[in-house]
Design an enzyme around this catalytic site. Structure first.
Site, PDB file in Angstrom:
ATOM      1  CD  GLU A 111       1.422   5.541  -3.872  1.00  0.00           C
ATOM      2  OE1 GLU A 111       2.522   5.098  -4.235  1.00  0.00           O
ATOM      3  OE2 GLU A 111       1.210   5.904  -2.707  1.00  0.00           O
ATOM      4  CG  ASP A 112       4.826   2.452  -4.180  1.00  0.00           C
ATOM      5  OD1 ASP A 112       3.746   2.931  -3.760  1.00  0.00           O
ATOM      6  OD2 ASP A 112       5.853   2.422  -3.485  1.00  0.00           O
ATOM      7  CG  ASP A 115      -0.737  -1.739   3.109  1.00  0.00           C
ATOM      8  OD1 ASP A 115      -1.137  -2.887   2.860  1.00  0.00           O
ATOM      9  OD2 ASP A 115      -0.166  -1.441   4.162  1.00  0.00           O
ATOM     10  CG  PHE A 164       6.569  -5.939   3.370  1.00  0.00           C
ATOM     11  CD1 PHE A 164       5.798  -4.842   3.726  1.00  0.00           C
ATOM     12  CD2 PHE A 164       7.864  -5.729   2.918  1.00  0.00           C
ATOM     13  CE1 PHE A 164       6.306  -3.549   3.627  1.00  0.00           C
ATOM     14  CE2 PHE A 164       8.380  -4.432   2.819  1.00  0.00           C
ATOM     15  CZ  PHE A 164       7.591  -3.350   3.181  1.00  0.00           C
ATOM     16  NE  ARG A 177      13.627   3.142  -2.152  1.00  0.00           N
ATOM     17  CZ  ARG A 177      12.436   3.365  -1.598  1.00  0.00           C
ATOM     18  NH1 ARG A 177      11.343   2.974  -2.211  1.00  0.00           N
ATOM     19  NH2 ARG A 177      12.335   3.986  -0.441  1.00  0.00           N
TER      20      ARG A 177
HETATM   21  P1  IMP Z   1      -1.146   3.049   2.701  1.00  0.00           P
HETATM   22  O1  IMP Z   1      -1.291   4.472   3.144  1.00  0.00           O
HETATM   23  O2  IMP Z   1      -1.359   2.081   3.835  1.00  0.00           O
HETATM   24  O3  IMP Z   1      -1.980   2.686   1.496  1.00  0.00           O
HETATM   25  O4  IMP Z   1       0.387   2.866   2.410  1.00  0.00           O
HETATM   26  C1  IMP Z   1       0.887   2.820   1.163  1.00  0.00           C
HETATM   27  C2  IMP Z   1       2.391   2.910   1.245  1.00  0.00           C
HETATM   28  O5  IMP Z   1       2.939   1.949   2.161  1.00  0.00           O
HETATM   29  C3  IMP Z   1       2.975   2.582  -0.087  1.00  0.00           C
HETATM   30  O6  IMP Z   1       3.095   3.718  -0.905  1.00  0.00           O
HETATM   31  C4  IMP Z   1       4.299   1.973   0.273  1.00  0.00           C
HETATM   32  O7  IMP Z   1       5.274   2.990   0.409  1.00  0.00           O
HETATM   33  C5  IMP Z   1       4.070   1.319   1.607  1.00  0.00           C
HETATM   34  N1  IMP Z   1       3.799  -0.131   1.484  1.00  0.00           N
HETATM   35  C6  IMP Z   1       2.657  -0.775   1.738  1.00  0.00           C
HETATM   36  N2  IMP Z   1       2.759  -2.091   1.541  1.00  0.00           N
HETATM   37  C7  IMP Z   1       4.032  -2.301   1.121  1.00  0.00           C
HETATM   38  C8  IMP Z   1       4.747  -3.485   0.725  1.00  0.00           C
HETATM   39  O8  IMP Z   1       4.257  -4.636   0.691  1.00  0.00           O
HETATM   40  N3  IMP Z   1       6.037  -3.289   0.348  1.00  0.00           N
HETATM   41  C9  IMP Z   1       6.641  -2.067   0.353  1.00  0.00           C
HETATM   42  N4  IMP Z   1       5.990  -0.947   0.690  1.00  0.00           N
HETATM   43  C10 IMP Z   1       4.706  -1.057   1.084  1.00  0.00           C
HETATM   44 MG    MG Z   2       4.727   4.799  -1.604  1.00  0.00          MG
END
Ligand code: IMP
Ligand code: MG
Length: 200
Positions: A111-112, A115, A164, A177
């Site tokens: 995963e990148d 959050d 962010f 990206r």
């Molecule tokens: P989660 O389900 O809230 O954990 O969301 C995770 C996804 O939200 C990641 O895979 C990203 O695609 C996106 N995301 C969350 N925070 C950021 C950020 O700071 N920058 C860019 N994408 C983010």
């Molecule tokens: Mg993602």
């Protein structure tokens, strides 16, 4: 040369909107070497499948797999969370599923960024139901302050503050990206948009 100058200028234009560099290329590379070494040791002699979640993790995957010295395969999933709003809802739609079954395999989700954790919690449940021998997570970035659900992450590249971030695969509205580093997006960029806080 004129062409080079043009390329430099277009690079600079893309960086408009970046408040500051949070993690530079040198730090990224050093951490990926460590992570690749640890993952190689963990999975030695095992049938390892890296499952990358599109699109944000493609740069991370490409660099990480070059630091993994043991044989492995890769596959991709694409998801999108339902609903508008500042945070992902936890209701996840599968846009692209894996090409092959994972039963009996050692699966490592790449995963990148984590959050709220909602996306990964959903994916873990989905993939666990397919009976892999093991199922773990490696993430480049983690925003622990934002966590809504408890998930176990085996390897984290960097824990970052609640800002962010963009670059190195991560986007804001599909842009940025290609930046070679992780940067903080200027808050005024997303304050301008109707959407309010960004959802990657
Ligand atoms: P989660 O389900 O809230 O954990 O969301 C995770 C996804 O939200 C990641 O895979 C990203 O695609 C996106 N995301 C969350 N925070 C950021 C950020 O700071 N920058 C860019 N994408 C983010
Ligand atoms: Mg993602």
């Amino acid at each position: 040369m004129a062409a080079n100058r043009e390329a430099d200028q277009s690079k600079r234009r893309l960086e408009v909107g970046v408040e500051r560099v949070l993690i530079d290329e040198v730090a990224l590379r050093a951490r990926l070497v460590e992570m690749g070494t640890a993952i190689s040791a963990e999975y030695v002699g095992k049938d390892l499948l890296l499952v990358a979640v599109l699109k944000g993790s493609v740069l991370f995957l490409a660099d990480l797999m070059r630091q993994i010295s043991i044989p492995h395969e890769i596959d991709f999933m694409a998801t999108s969370s339902y609903g508008a709003g500042a945070t992902s809802s936890g209701v996840v739609r599968i846009l692209k599923d894996l090409n092959k079954p994972i039963e009996g395999r050692h699966v490592l989700i790449v995963e990148d960024i984590i959050d709220s954790g909602n996306t990964l919690a959903y994916l873990m449940g989905l993939l666990a139901a397919r009976n892999p021998t093991s199922l773990q997570i490696v993430t480049l970035l983690d925003k622990p302050d934002r966590r809504e659900v408890d998930i176990h992450v085996a390897w984290t590249g960097f824990s970052i503050p609640n800002e962010f971030v963009i670059g190195y695969g991560l986007d804001y509205n599909e842009r940025y990206r290609n930046l070679p580093y992780i940067g903080v997006l200027k808050p005024e960029i997303y304050a301008q948009s109707d959407a309010g806080s960004p959802v990657g």
